[in-house]
Design a protein around this motif. Structure first.
Motif, mmCIF file in Angstrom:
data_model
loop_
_atom_site.group_PDB
_atom_site.id
_atom_site.type_symbol
_atom_site.label_atom_id
_atom_site.label_comp_id
_atom_site.label_asym_id
_atom_site.label_seq_id
_atom_site.Cartn_x
_atom_site.Cartn_y
_atom_site.Cartn_z
ATOM 1 N N ILE A 156 0.920 -0.808 -0.152
ATOM 2 C CA ILE A 156 -0.121 0.480 -0.124
ATOM 3 C C ILE A 156 2.012 1.113 0.232
ATOM 4 C CG2 ILE A 156 -1.370 1.408 1.507
ATOM 5 C CD1 ILE A 156 -2.357 -1.524 2.032
ATOM 6 N N SER A 157 0.909 2.080 -0.959
ATOM 7 C CA SER A 157 1.093 3.651 -0.920
ATOM 8 C C SER A 157 0.602 4.386 -0.351
ATOM 9 C CB SER A 157 1.729 4.065 -2.471
ATOM 10 O OG SER A 157 0.697 4.213 -3.145
ATOM 11 N N TYR A 158 1.336 4.968 1.001
ATOM 12 C CA TYR A 158 1.333 6.538 1.734
ATOM 13 C C TYR A 158 1.471 7.797 1.346
ATOM 14 C CZ TYR A 158 -0.505 2.178 4.225
ATOM 15 O OH TYR A 158 -0.874 1.107 5.644
ATOM 16 N N ALA A 159 0.198 8.575 1.584
ATOM 17 C CA ALA A 159 0.997 10.345 0.869
ATOM 18 C C ALA A 159 0.912 10.520 2.246
ATOM 19 C CB ALA A 159 -0.138 10.236 0.628
ATOM 20 N N THR A 160 2.057 11.603 1.993
ATOM 21 C CA THR A 160 2.644 12.352 3.010
ATOM 22 C C THR A 160 1.797 13.994 3.391
ATOM 23 O OG1 THR A 160 4.655 12.898 2.762
ATOM 24 C CG2 THR A 160 4.449 11.457 4.007
ATOM 25 N N ILE A 161 0.999 14.304 4.105
ATOM 26 C CA ILE A 161 1.134 15.815 4.267
ATOM 27 C C ILE A 161 1.331 16.947 4.768
ATOM 28 C CG2 ILE A 161 -1.530 16.763 5.131
ATOM 29 C CD1 ILE A 161 -2.789 14.259 5.321
ATOM 30 N N PRO A 162 2.006 17.669 4.301
ATOM 31 C CA PRO A 162 3.462 18.217 5.190
ATOM 32 C C PRO A 162 2.070 18.924 6.014
ATOM 33 C CG PRO A 162 2.188 19.309 2.609
ATOM 34 C CD PRO A 162 1.473 17.338 2.399
ATOM 35 N N PHE A 163 3.467 18.759 7.088
ATOM 36 C CA PHE A 163 2.022 19.980 8.493
ATOM 37 C C PHE A 163 3.083 21.904 7.956
ATOM 38 C CE2 PHE A 163 2.992 22.754 11.871
ATOM 39 C CZ PHE A 163 1.932 21.997 12.905
ATOM 40 N N SER A 164 0.980 22.423 8.215
ATOM 41 C CA SER A 164 0.901 23.896 7.462
ATOM 42 C C SER A 164 0.767 24.626 9.228
ATOM 43 C CB SER A 164 -0.053 24.065 6.399
ATOM 44 O OG SER A 164 0.048 25.134 6.441
ATOM 45 N N THR A 165 0.544 25.235 9.343
ATOM 46 C CA THR A 165 -0.236 26.066 10.252
ATOM 47 C C THR A 165 -1.624 26.848 9.998
ATOM 48 O OG1 THR A 165 0.645 28.343 10.553
ATOM 49 C CG2 THR A 165 2.283 26.468 11.400
ATOM 50 N N GLU A 166 -1.613 27.082 8.310
ATOM 51 C CA GLU A 166 -3.028 27.539 8.312
ATOM 52 C C GLU A 166 -4.119 26.687 7.649
ATOM 53 O OE1 GLU A 166 -1.791 29.161 4.249
ATOM 54 O OE2 GLU A 166 0.078 29.894 4.738
ATOM 55 N N GLU A 167 -5.662 27.346 8.300
ATOM 56 C CA GLU A 167 -5.983 26.483 8.327
ATOM 57 C C GLU A 167 -7.137 26.224 7.095
ATOM 58 O OE1 GLU A 167 -10.801 26.161 11.592
ATOM 59 O OE2 GLU A 167 -8.887 27.100 11.793
ATOM 60 N N LYS A 168 -7.269 24.660 6.544
ATOM 61 C CA LYS A 168 -7.882 24.568 5.888
ATOM 62 C C LYS A 168 -8.883 23.755 5.716
ATOM 63 C CE LYS A 168 -3.520 24.048 3.317
ATOM 64 N NZ LYS A 168 -2.627 23.475 2.375
ATOM 65 N N THR A 169 -10.025 23.881 5.462
ATOM 66 C CA THR A 169 -10.841 23.204 5.291
ATOM 67 C C THR A 169 -11.610 22.105 4.368
ATOM 68 O OG1 THR A 169 -12.533 24.964 3.656
ATOM 69 C CG2 THR A 169 -12.461 25.394 6.361
ATOM 70 N N GLU A 170 -11.335 22.126 3.371
ATOM 71 C CA GLU A 170 -11.117 21.191 2.314
ATOM 72 C C GLU A 170 -10.694 19.882 3.199
ATOM 73 O OE1 GLU A 170 -6.635 22.796 0.566
ATOM 74 O OE2 GLU A 170 -9.177 23.741 1.452
ATOM 75 N N ASN A 171 -10.904 18.481 2.000
ATOM 76 C CA ASN A 171 -10.266 17.795 2.217
ATOM 77 C C ASN A 171 -9.544 17.235 1.361
ATOM 78 O OD1 ASN A 171 -12.363 16.666 4.216
ATOM 79 N ND2 ASN A 171 -14.000 16.457 2.801
ATOM 80 N N ILE A 172 -8.866 16.250 2.024
ATOM 81 C CA ILE A 172 -7.676 15.527 1.173
ATOM 82 C C ILE A 172 -7.760 14.088 0.211
ATOM 83 C CG2 ILE A 172 -4.945 15.186 1.652
ATOM 84 C CD1 ILE A 172 -5.400 16.304 4.255
ATOM 85 N N VAL A 173 -7.373 14.324 -0.100
ATOM 86 C CA VAL A 173 -7.769 12.841 -1.485
ATOM 87 C C VAL A 173 -6.435 12.378 -1.456
ATOM 88 C CG1 VAL A 173 -8.305 12.106 -3.890
ATOM 89 C CG2 VAL A 173 -9.607 13.777 -2.712
ATOM 90 N N VAL A 174 -6.357 11.377 -0.670
ATOM 91 C CA VAL A 174 -4.996 10.058 -1.261
ATOM 92 C C VAL A 174 -5.263 8.908 -1.980
ATOM 93 C CG1 VAL A 174 -3.627 8.559 0.192
ATOM 94 C CG2 VAL A 174 -5.223 10.690 1.684
#
Length: 195
Positions: A156-174
């Motif tokens: 299984i390939s996993y995606a890493t999510i970069p850390f950000s201090t900004e608040e995002k409301t959208e969903n992340i697609v993996v």
């Protein structure tokens, strides 16, 4: 007539300690009161022996440094015991009173040095003095899980999510090897306190 001291020897040590604590605390308090407090980026950066700091200061230190430091401390503390022994062994007055003192101190030092040498041989044979381990030790465990399960997990390939201090409301697609999954963003925002 012999004069009687008003304060005992332990009292003198207590007065000395109290004076030391009062002076140290007073100087720290005085420094806090009169020193200017103007922090800037240069003052708040980590100190790297006069070099420009690069990257984060929260870096993991290799554990081999600790092993070498502990072995150094072991043999450094050994010298604390060798100096009194040398004083007793080299005292002609003490040995002149009774020759057994010389032989006793010599035997004690041979026992002490023998224990330390055995410890050094143990550490050496175990391989803790080698900076780069040449023998790779594979852990072996008894489990009832078939190897195919582990292989599926590893495929299984996993995606890493970069850390950000900004608040995002959208969903992340993996995107995985087999299907597309929608992962919801955590409901909390981490806050970091500055010292």
């Amino acid at each position: 007539m012999q004069e009687v001291s008003q304060i005992s020897e332990f009292g003198k040590i207590l007065v000395f300690l109290i004076t030391g604590f009062v002076l140290t605390g007073g100087l720290l308090l005085l420094n806090k009161l009169i020193a200017p407090d103007k922090p800037n980026a240069e003052k708040l950066s980590s100190y790297e022996c006069g070099e420009e700091p690069t990257g984060s200061s929260w870096v993991q230190l290799n554990s081999r440094f600790y092993v070498i430091a502990l072995i150094f401390l072991l043999f450094d503390v050994e010298m604390v015991f060798v100096f009194p022994w040398a004083t007793v062994f080299g005292s002609h007055e003490l040995i002149a009173q009774d020759e057994r003192w010389g032989w006793l101190s010599l035997a004690e030092m041979f026992v002490f040095m023998g224990i330390l040498i055995l410890g050094l041989i143990y550490v050496w044979v175990k391989g803790d003095l080698e900076w780069i381990k040449t023998k790779v030790v594979q852990p072996r465990v008894q489990v009832n899980i078939p190897a195919s399960v582990y292989n599926k997990i590893n495929e299984i390939s996993y995606a890493t999510i970069p850390f950000s201090t900004e608040e995002k409301t959208e969903n992340i697609v993996v995107k995985e090897a087999s299907a597309t999954t929608v992962v919801r963003k955590p409901m909390f925002k981490p806050t970091l306190k500055k010292p």
